[in-house]
Design a protein around this motif. Structure first.
Motif, mmCIF file in Angstrom:
data_model
loop_
_atom_site.group_PDB
_atom_site.id
_atom_site.type_symbol
_atom_site.label_atom_id
_atom_site.label_comp_id
_atom_site.label_asym_id
_atom_site.label_seq_id
_atom_site.Cartn_x
_atom_site.Cartn_y
_atom_site.Cartn_z
ATOM 1 N N HIS A 19 42.703 49.751 17.560
ATOM 2 C CA HIS A 19 43.444 48.487 17.512
ATOM 3 C C HIS A 19 42.574 47.316 17.995
ATOM 4 N N ALA A 20 41.787 47.549 19.047
ATOM 5 C CA ALA A 20 40.919 46.484 19.555
ATOM 6 C C ALA A 20 39.846 46.114 18.537
ATOM 7 N N ALA A 21 39.234 47.123 17.905
ATOM 8 C CA ALA A 21 38.193 46.846 16.909
ATOM 9 C C ALA A 21 38.781 46.147 15.694
ATOM 10 N N CYS A 22 39.953 46.561 15.258
ATOM 11 C CA CYS A 22 40.593 45.922 14.104
ATOM 12 C C CYS A 22 40.918 44.462 14.398
ATOM 13 N N THR A 23 41.338 44.177 15.600
ATOM 14 C CA THR A 23 41.625 42.793 15.971
ATOM 15 C C THR A 23 40.368 41.937 15.847
ATOM 16 N N ILE A 54 35.148 56.137 15.007
ATOM 17 C CA ILE A 54 34.808 55.871 16.401
ATOM 18 C C ILE A 54 33.644 56.763 16.795
ATOM 19 N N SER A 55 32.545 56.157 17.223
ATOM 20 C CA SER A 55 31.338 56.891 17.591
ATOM 21 C C SER A 55 30.951 56.564 19.027
ATOM 22 N N PRO A 56 30.117 57.398 19.657
ATOM 23 C CA PRO A 56 29.666 57.108 21.020
ATOM 24 C C PRO A 56 28.911 55.789 21.101
ATOM 25 N N GLY A 57 29.035 55.120 22.237
ATOM 26 C CA GLY A 57 28.436 53.803 22.406
ATOM 27 C C GLY A 57 26.940 53.770 22.232
ATOM 28 N N GLU A 58 26.255 54.860 22.602
ATOM 29 C CA GLU A 58 24.792 54.870 22.512
ATOM 30 C C GLU A 58 24.278 54.944 21.083
ATOM 31 N N MET A 59 25.188 55.079 20.112
ATOM 32 C CA MET A 59 24.782 55.196 18.712
ATOM 33 C C MET A 59 24.697 53.853 17.988
ATOM 34 N N ALA A 82 31.292 53.609 1.000
ATOM 35 C CA ALA A 82 30.981 52.192 1.140
ATOM 36 C C ALA A 82 31.558 51.605 2.420
ATOM 37 N N PRO A 83 30.739 50.925 3.225
ATOM 38 C CA PRO A 83 31.269 50.230 4.396
ATOM 39 C C PRO A 83 32.023 48.968 3.981
ATOM 40 N N LEU A 84 33.001 48.583 4.778
ATOM 41 C CA LEU A 84 33.719 47.345 4.479
ATOM 42 C C LEU A 84 32.800 46.145 4.715
ATOM 43 N N PRO A 85 33.053 45.032 3.997
ATOM 44 C CA PRO A 85 32.226 43.833 4.162
ATOM 45 C C PRO A 85 32.645 43.018 5.389
ATOM 46 N N VAL A 86 32.485 43.630 6.562
ATOM 47 C CA VAL A 86 32.762 42.937 7.834
ATOM 48 C C VAL A 86 31.555 43.133 8.737
ATOM 49 N N ASP A 87 31.422 42.251 9.738
ATOM 50 C CA ASP A 87 30.345 42.426 10.704
ATOM 51 C C ASP A 87 30.631 43.665 11.547
ATOM 52 N N GLN A 88 29.711 44.591 11.538
ATOM 53 C CA GLN A 88 29.897 45.859 12.248
ATOM 54 C C GLN A 88 28.551 46.496 12.520
ATOM 55 N N PRO A 89 28.507 47.440 13.483
ATOM 56 C CA PRO A 89 29.601 48.049 14.248
ATOM 57 C C PRO A 89 30.173 47.110 15.296
ATOM 58 N N ILE A 90 31.359 47.463 15.775
ATOM 59 C CA ILE A 90 32.056 46.693 16.785
ATOM 60 C C ILE A 90 32.147 47.520 18.057
ATOM 61 N N ALA A 91 31.673 46.943 19.163
ATOM 62 C CA ALA A 91 31.687 47.642 20.448
ATOM 63 C C ALA A 91 33.045 47.475 21.114
ATOM 64 N N VAL A 92 33.620 48.599 21.536
ATOM 65 C CA VAL A 92 34.860 48.590 22.307
ATOM 66 C C VAL A 92 34.668 49.545 23.479
ATOM 67 N N ASN A 93 34.566 48.986 24.672
ATOM 68 C CA ASN A 93 34.307 49.773 25.879
ATOM 69 C C ASN A 93 33.053 50.624 25.664
ATOM 70 N N ASP A 94 33.163 51.945 25.736
ATOM 71 C CA ASP A 94 31.972 52.795 25.588
ATOM 72 C C ASP A 94 31.882 53.412 24.198
#
Length: 301
Positions: A19-23, A54-59, A82-94
């Motif tokens: 939910h945080a990443a989608c926001t 959702i992947s580990p933060g170190e990735m 295909a990845p979506l045309p959005v800026d990514q990856p998005i960091a959420v906590n770890d």
């Protein structure tokens, strides 16, 4: 009131992360549903016909490369997810979150032989491509496992020491292998489980380990799957579709055992998070490896 179970805790944490990443990505997550949880957690976002991984933060660096490579592949007509045309990856906590197009699977799914053949054809095509205009790392077998073993606090010391020693031995053997297919652009984690179907079309997903390396690395995983019940007929269809039988190649046994050890990584992570099912399977796999049993059955869980 009873304490939440492992599954309930993970589900709640992952839901909050999605939910945080989608926001941040301006995507609707109201009806998000979990699809899969293993090395990564995958959630379906039905309102935007997409999935969140959702992947580990170190990735983060690996995921940035994954997004660039898959966009390049799609632009060149290769059947990659295909990845979506959005800026990514998005960091959420770890954690790091990426967003991908959702491919609705047909019902029923194609037979395992067809999926294996599709994978062989896609890998033959991939190995004929030039390397993308993206800085690719040299494939480092069992690098992630080495890091996990160094930090591990859950394995018995005798098992951890054996795995560290066997990892070093296999890497020494790997260094002496002479590739028959040459070194080039590889997927890094190709096996039938990473094939997705969209109508009658197969696509190859999960590009997080894309690298430069011996092309045989992309073939061994399907054969190593005999451990989890992949039949000889399925493996034969894969070999026929690719056009080369790696089981006759002298380096096959080394790469197969490297893959055996590679599969332990996700189970170690899950065991550290309190997943008893993963912990039991991890114990089983290590015991068969220590016994030198190359045909022992393993379980998908």
């Amino acid at each position: 009131m009873p304490f939440p179970t492992y599954a309930e805790t993970v589900l709640a944490t992952d839901a909050s992360t999605v939910h945080a990443a989608c926001t941040e990505a301006d995507l609707t997550s109201t009806n998000a549903l979990p699809l899969h949880e293993h090395a990564t957690s995958v959630w379906w976002l039905p309102d935007v016909d997409a999935v969140a991984r959702i992947s580990p933060g170190e990735m983060r660096a690996d995921l940035e490369r994954t997004i660039s490579v898959t966009r390049w592949l799609v632009d060149h007509g290769f059947p990659a997810t295909a990845p979506l045309p959005v800026d990514q990856p998005i960091a959420v906590n770890d954690s790091q979150v990426t967003f991908w197009r959702y491919y609705r699977p047909p019902s029923p799914l194609p037979a395992a032989e067809l999926t294996a053949a599709a994978l062989g054809q896609m890998l033959r095509r991939l190995h004929d491509l030039p390397a993308p205009d993206v800085q690719l790392p040299v494939y480092r077998p069992l690098a992630g496992l080495g890091d996990l073993l160094t930090a591990d606090t859950t394995l018995p010391a005798v098992d951890r020491d054996w795995l560290q020693s066997r990892r070093v031995e296999l890497l020494e053997e790997y260094a002496g292998i002479e590739s028959a297919l040459g070194v080039g652009f590889i997927h890094g984690d190709a096996y039938p489980g990473n094939v997705l179907w969209h109508d009658t079309h197969a696509l190859l997903g999960d590009w997080d380990e894309v690298a430069l390396g011996p092309r045989e690395l992309d073939l061994v995983n399907t054969h190593q799957g005999a451990r989890v019940g992949r039949s000889a007929a399925v493996r034969r269809r894969f070999t026929e579709a690719y056009g080369w039988d790696m089981t006759t190649w002298p380096g096959f046994g080394v790469l197969r055992e490297i893959r055996d050890l590679h599969t332990l990584g996700s189970f170690i992570r899950r065991a550290e998070r309190g997943d008893q099912v993963a912990s039991d399977e991890l114990t089983h796999r290590i015991s068969t490896l220590k016994a030198g049993d190359i045909s022992a059955a393993w379980h998908i869980c």
